[in-house]
Design a protein around this motif. Structure first.
Motif, short mmCIF file in Angstrom:
data_model
loop_
_atom_site.label_atom_id
_atom_site.label_comp_id
_atom_site.label_asym_id
_atom_site.label_seq_id
_atom_site.Cartn_x
_atom_site.Cartn_y
_atom_site.Cartn_z
N SER A 185 -5.87 -12.72 20.38
CA SER A 185 -5.25 -14.05 20.59
C SER A 185 -5.45 -14.99 19.49
O SER A 185 -4.57 -16.10 19.37
N ALA A 186 -6.52 -14.84 18.86
CA ALA A 186 -6.85 -15.65 17.72
C ALA A 186 -7.89 -14.87 16.55
O ALA A 186 -8.55 -15.35 15.94
N ALA A 187 -7.40 -13.67 16.42
CA ALA A 187 -8.02 -12.97 15.39
C ALA A 187 -7.12 -11.75 14.96
O ALA A 187 -6.23 -11.28 15.75
N ASN A 188 -7.49 -11.39 13.91
CA ASN A 188 -6.56 -10.06 13.33
C ASN A 188 -7.53 -8.74 13.63
O ASN A 188 -8.67 -9.07 14.04
N VAL A 189 -6.78 -7.55 13.50
CA VAL A 189 -7.35 -6.44 14.00
C VAL A 189 -7.36 -5.65 12.81
O VAL A 189 -6.65 -5.39 12.04
N PHE A 190 -8.39 -4.70 12.86
CA PHE A 190 -8.93 -3.56 12.07
C PHE A 190 -8.85 -2.29 12.68
O PHE A 190 -9.81 -2.55 13.55
N ALA A 191 -8.51 -1.30 12.13
CA ALA A 191 -9.04 0.02 12.55
C ALA A 191 -9.44 1.06 11.54
O ALA A 191 -9.16 0.45 10.31
N VAL A 192 -10.66 1.59 11.62
CA VAL A 192 -11.13 2.51 10.66
C VAL A 192 -11.03 4.04 11.37
O VAL A 192 -11.25 4.44 12.60
N ARG A 193 -10.26 4.80 10.33
CA ARG A 193 -9.97 6.30 10.75
C ARG A 193 -10.14 7.14 9.45
O ARG A 193 -9.65 6.73 8.27
N GLY B 8 -12.43 7.02 7.23
CA GLY B 8 -13.06 6.20 6.32
C GLY B 8 -12.09 5.18 5.61
O GLY B 8 -12.32 4.61 4.67
N VAL B 9 -10.83 5.28 6.25
CA VAL B 9 -9.69 4.37 5.83
C VAL B 9 -9.58 3.17 6.61
O VAL B 9 -9.88 3.27 7.88
N LEU B 10 -9.54 1.92 6.01
CA LEU B 10 -9.19 0.62 6.76
C LEU B 10 -7.91 0.59 7.00
O LEU B 10 -7.22 0.57 6.01
N LEU B 11 -7.35 0.16 8.31
CA LEU B 11 -6.00 0.06 8.59
C LEU B 11 -6.02 -1.25 9.13
O LEU B 11 -6.62 -1.60 10.05
N VAL C 21 -11.98 -9.67 4.36
CA VAL C 21 -12.49 -8.27 4.61
C VAL C 21 -11.79 -7.19 3.75
O VAL C 21 -12.51 -6.38 3.26
N ILE C 22 -10.51 -7.61 3.39
CA ILE C 22 -9.80 -6.66 2.58
C ILE C 22 -10.45 -6.66 1.35
O ILE C 22 -10.77 -5.66 0.67
N THR C 23 -10.52 -7.73 0.81
CA THR C 23 -11.40 -8.03 -0.68
C THR C 23 -12.70 -7.30 -0.71
O THR C 23 -12.75 -6.46 -1.60
N LEU C 24 -13.82 -7.61 0.25
CA LEU C 24 -14.97 -7.07 0.46
C LEU C 24 -14.83 -5.51 0.44
O LEU C 24 -15.63 -4.79 -0.10
N ALA C 25 -14.06 -5.11 1.47
CA ALA C 25 -14.16 -3.56 1.70
C ALA C 25 -13.62 -2.77 0.34
O ALA C 25 -14.18 -1.93 0.03
N ARG C 26 -12.70 -3.43 -0.38
CA ARG C 26 -12.18 -2.63 -1.74
C ARG C 26 -13.43 -2.79 -2.50
O ARG C 26 -13.66 -1.73 -3.40
N ASP C 27 -14.10 -4.06 -2.70
CA ASP C 27 -15.44 -4.03 -3.36
C ASP C 27 -16.15 -3.05 -3.31
O ASP C 27 -17.03 -2.53 -4.11
N LEU C 28 -16.27 -2.77 -1.96
CA LEU C 28 -17.49 -1.70 -1.52
C LEU C 28 -16.84 -0.28 -1.71
O LEU C 28 -17.41 0.66 -1.32
N GLY C 29 -15.43 -0.12 -2.33
CA GLY C 29 -15.25 1.07 -2.56
C GLY C 29 -14.46 1.75 -1.52
O GLY C 29 -13.72 3.07 -1.39
N GLU D 86 -10.84 2.41 0.98
CA GLU D 86 -9.53 2.32 0.81
C GLU D 86 -9.00 1.28 2.00
O GLU D 86 -9.40 1.48 3.15
N VAL D 87 -8.10 0.42 1.75
CA VAL D 87 -7.43 -0.50 2.87
C VAL D 87 -6.05 -0.44 2.86
O VAL D 87 -5.31 -0.22 1.85
N ARG D 88 -5.40 -0.14 3.86
CA ARG D 88 -3.96 -0.07 3.92
C ARG D 88 -3.55 -1.00 4.99
O ARG D 88 -3.89 -1.04 6.03
#
Ligand code: PMP
Length: 306
Positions: A195-203, A205-208, A225-233, A235-237
């Protein structure tokens, strides 16, 4: 959540005592929901209070106003200065900022006069949005029977006051059914957001995370989160997700300014991952807490120091 008043509210260039920050009951924004707003957090850092991604939020406020044909009358720089000054006056060491662009009272009708935009900025202390239990153990979501606003009805990428009846219908139904929040889908059955937040899944090791074209508000926490995750190596799709892909995710979490990063414990009573916070969620949460509290070298450009 109960509001805790602070000393002042900024209204059209002036500081007004909290209790005197009044608007006429016949403002068209109240009747037709024609208004836009932002939600921003300030955090304590070693260099004092800092606002997280203030300019990005104010830029989005301007973008939302453009979609709704309003000119806020104050530039991003001017609203930045007003926000900082408000935090100084209220003495808040940490808290939530709520800029609002709305229409002046004086005309009535479904095509309101749009050249009468007014701006207010309030700030107050705000703790955990979904509650400590959800933060530690994960939140319980249920897919809503209310579809997320769509590009052909109420544009999802503008943060309009009236658009939130959609979120509120879904959230109220979810809470009454015993869940923490609603998971909203697009008309085509793709996962949009809570309702007031975005959603991420991890499958594997990849963030979706759903793309902007799946009727989401492009969250600033999502972008962080997309930026920090990529900085940490990692994969984000950005790709469309069905509800079942969330059922079988290794981990899933919500992101938002108010919610920050909250693990998802279950979707429609199917438990997601293990108990509590999964390893990727935990790593991103720590990275996020470091960045908002000014502990990350090279990311000071995301902070506006008060
Ligand atoms: N989607 C919706 C519908 C929201 O209201 C919010 C909160 N602003 C978000 C996503 C998350 O956006 P942000 O990270 O910019 O707060």
């Amino acid at each position: 959540m109960k509001l805790t008043p602070t000393s002042d509210i900024w209204m059209d260039g002036k500081f007004v005592p909290w209790d005197e920050a009044q608007v006429h009951v016949l403002t068209p924004s109240l009747h037709y929901g024609w208004g836009v707003y932002e939600g921003i957090r300030a955090y304590p850092t070693a260099r004092g209070t800092a606002v997280f991604r203030l300019r990005d939020h104010l830029r989005r406020l301007h973008d939302s106003a453009r979609v709704y044909l309003m000119d806020p009358g104050y530039s991003v720089d001017e609203l930045t200065e007003a926000s900082v000054e408000l935090l100084r006056r209220t003495g808040l060491g940490a808290g939530y900022l709520r800029p609002l662009v709305y229409l002046e009272y004086g005309t009535m009708g479904v095509a309101p006069r749009l050249d009468s935009a007014r701006v207010a900025i309030a700030a107050w202390p705000w703790g955990s949005y979904l509650g400590e239990k959800a933060e530690q153990e994960g939140c319980r979501l249920a897919v809503s029977s209310w579809q997320r606003n769509g590009v052909h009805s109420v544009p999802p990428l503008a943060k309009a006051t009236g658009a939130y009846v959609n979120s509120a219908l879904a959230k109220v139904a979810a809470v009454r059914a015993g869940y923490d929040d609603a998971l909203m889908l697009t008309p085509g059955g793709h996962v949009a957001e809570a309702s007031a937040a975005n959603v991420f899944a991890v499958r594997n090791g990849v963030l979706l995370t759903p793309p902007v074209s799946d009727n989401i508000l492009p969250g600033i926490t999502r972008d962080t989160v997309i930026t920090l995750a990529r900085d940490l190596g990692h994969e984000v799709r950005e790709q469309s997700l069905t509800r079942s892909e969330l059922y079988v995710a290794d981990e899933a979490f919500l992101t938002g300014t108010a919610a920050e990063i909250v693990p998802i414990a279950s979707v429609d009573d199917r438990s997601v991952g293990g108990e509590g916070c999964g390893p990727v969620t935990r790593q991103l949460r720590e990275a996020f807490q470091d960045v908002v509290h000014g502990r990350t070298v090279g990311r000071d450009d995301w902070l506006t120091h008060v």
